[in-house]
Motif scaffolding. Structure first.
Motif, PDB file in Angstrom:
ATOM      1  N   ALA A  13     -90.547  16.893 -21.464  1.00  0.00           N
ATOM      2  CA  ALA A  13     -90.151  17.036 -19.870  1.00  0.00           C
ATOM      3  C   ALA A  13     -88.556  17.213 -20.095  1.00  0.00           C
ATOM      4  O   ALA A  13     -87.868  18.176 -19.281  1.00  0.00           O
ATOM      5  N   GLY A  14     -87.844  16.284 -20.659  1.00  0.00           N
ATOM      6  CA  GLY A  14     -86.352  16.146 -20.658  1.00  0.00           C
ATOM      7  C   GLY A  14     -85.707  17.249 -21.526  1.00  0.00           C
ATOM      8  O   GLY A  14     -84.597  17.874 -20.962  1.00  0.00           O
ATOM      9  N   LEU A  15     -86.558  17.928 -22.257  1.00  0.00           N
ATOM     10  CA  LEU A  15     -86.058  18.947 -23.325  1.00  0.00           C
ATOM     11  C   LEU A  15     -85.916  20.093 -22.502  1.00  0.00           C
ATOM     12  O   LEU A  15     -84.812  20.950 -22.254  1.00  0.00           O
ATOM     13  N   PHE A  16     -86.958  20.470 -21.789  1.00  0.00           N
ATOM     14  CA  PHE A  16     -87.124  21.773 -20.992  1.00  0.00           C
ATOM     15  C   PHE A  16     -86.149  21.617 -19.728  1.00  0.00           C
ATOM     16  O   PHE A  16     -85.619  22.665 -19.505  1.00  0.00           O
ATOM     17  N   ALA A  17     -86.232  20.439 -19.221  1.00  0.00           N
ATOM     18  CA  ALA A  17     -85.135  20.350 -18.075  1.00  0.00           C
ATOM     19  C   ALA A  17     -83.777  20.627 -18.549  1.00  0.00           C
ATOM     20  O   ALA A  17     -83.138  21.310 -17.818  1.00  0.00           O
ATOM     21  N   ALA A  18     -83.387  20.288 -19.718  1.00  0.00           N
ATOM     22  CA  ALA A  18     -82.228  20.638 -20.180  1.00  0.00           C
ATOM     23  C   ALA A  18     -81.793  21.869 -20.355  1.00  0.00           C
ATOM     24  O   ALA A  18     -80.612  22.352 -20.184  1.00  0.00           O
TER      25      ALA A  18
END
Length: 336
Positions: free
Chosen positions: A16-21
């Motif tokens: 989740a955090g990686l794609f948001a980044a």
């Protein structure tokens, strides 16, 4: 002290955090990722490096490690700042409206908005509750399957009744010499298609059974005793080379629970923009709670961009919120 202020700081470097980044980079936001573990990817590469993931659109067949490698490469497209091996323990809003984040090692970070992508918090596998288990752990007793090759031509016993237990049993069916799956209940909690496949497989399914004793030498399990939960006189002794225990996880959300965010059912309540009860603080992925939430990686991939678009409006009020796609950028186009 580093007083550089970021547009968004993402706490958690899982899917989740990686794609948001990645998406925040497309929105030209100054982005930082802070991850508690010493590597990116969250629980996927730790618990499921060789497990095949099939529920992401457009990816028919990929292991957890392969999916993670692609996510990390994508997340680094716009050069976010990445901080590894650091746990954020406190969040405070400053007089200027920005946030101050304090890590357990004393480092301080500043950000206009915060995005919590911590999964369920710190996760630890529930250990097998047997006094002799410690003698076999990480030798012949494991809580996840890291390398499928280690199970080649072995007699494997899996204990558990959820998706992980069912999936590993099916994954190892054609690798191990034999696979036995035991569960304390007669019904499994895995996805219907996986349970149906299990019933039609060569996996030896035993219910309702539990582990009663382990026997072996020098860390190597040689046999186990299984007890029937409805008939104490019914005990089974089976040969075992490898034991995989999938009894769930122990979840620790602290210190996030002390930050004044509205919680619901052990998760953080969010609105339709993924914003929490504190303006400028968002939650995405497993930690976020809202009606009819879809607990899949694919769902988290949608939540991140929704949160980013709202965070962009806070970080840069003069910029209109617009939904961008990779095709908006010439950098993604092939040279003619």
């Amino acid at each position: 002290m580093n007083e550089e202020i970021y547009d968004v700081t993402i706490i958690g470097g899982g899917p989740a955090g990686l794609f948001a980044a990645f998406y925040s980079g497309m929105r030209e936001m100054k982005t930082k990722i802070i991850e508690y573990l010493p590597y990116l990817g969250g629980k996927v590469p730790y618990f499921y490096p060789e497990k095949v993931i099939r529920d992401i659109g457009g990816i028919a067949h990929a292991t957890g490690e392969e999916v993670t490698d692609q996510l990390v490469e994508q997340a680094m497209t716009f050069g976010p700042t990445v901080v590894l091996g650091e746990q954020v323990v406190d969040m405070q809003r400053m007089d200027d409206g920005n946030f101050q984040l304090i890590s357990s090692n004393g480092n301080i970070h500043y950000s206009k908005t915060i995005m919590l992508a911590t999964g369920f918090g710190t996760l630890h596998s529930v250990k097998l509750d047997h006094p002799e288990a410690v003698y076999y752990e990480e030798k012949s007793l494991h809580y996840t399957v890291r390398k499928l090759a280690d199970y080649h031509d072995k007699h494997v016993l899996i204990s558990g009744g959820g998706n992980s237990a069912v999936d590993w049993a099916l994954e190892l069916e054609n690798i191990a010499k034999s696979v036995t799956l035991i569960h304390r209940r007669n019904e499994f909690k895995g996805l219907e298609s996986s349970v149906t496949k299990l019933k039609n497989s060569c996996v030896n399914v035993m219910t309702p059974y539990e582990l009663k004793a382990l026997h072996g030498t020098d860390g190597q399990i040689e046999k186990v005793i299984l007890g029937h939960l409805e008939n104490e006189a019914d005990e089974k002794e089976i040969q075992v080379d490898r034991l995989v225990v999938n009894h769930g996880f122990q979840i620790n959300l602290e210190p996030i629970t002390t930050w004044g965010l509205e919680m619901k059912d052990g998760m953080i309540a969010v609105d339709s923009s993924m914003q929490t009860s504190v303006e400028g603080v968002f939650a995405i992925g497993d930690i976020a709670h809202y009606p009819d939430k879809l607990g899949l990686i694919a769902g988290a991939f949608n939540e991140g961009p929704i949160a980013v678009n709202r965070a962009k409006k806070i970080a840069d009020p003069g910029d209109p919120v617009k939904h961008l796609f990779s095709t908006n950028f010439a950098a993604f186009e092939e040279d003619e």
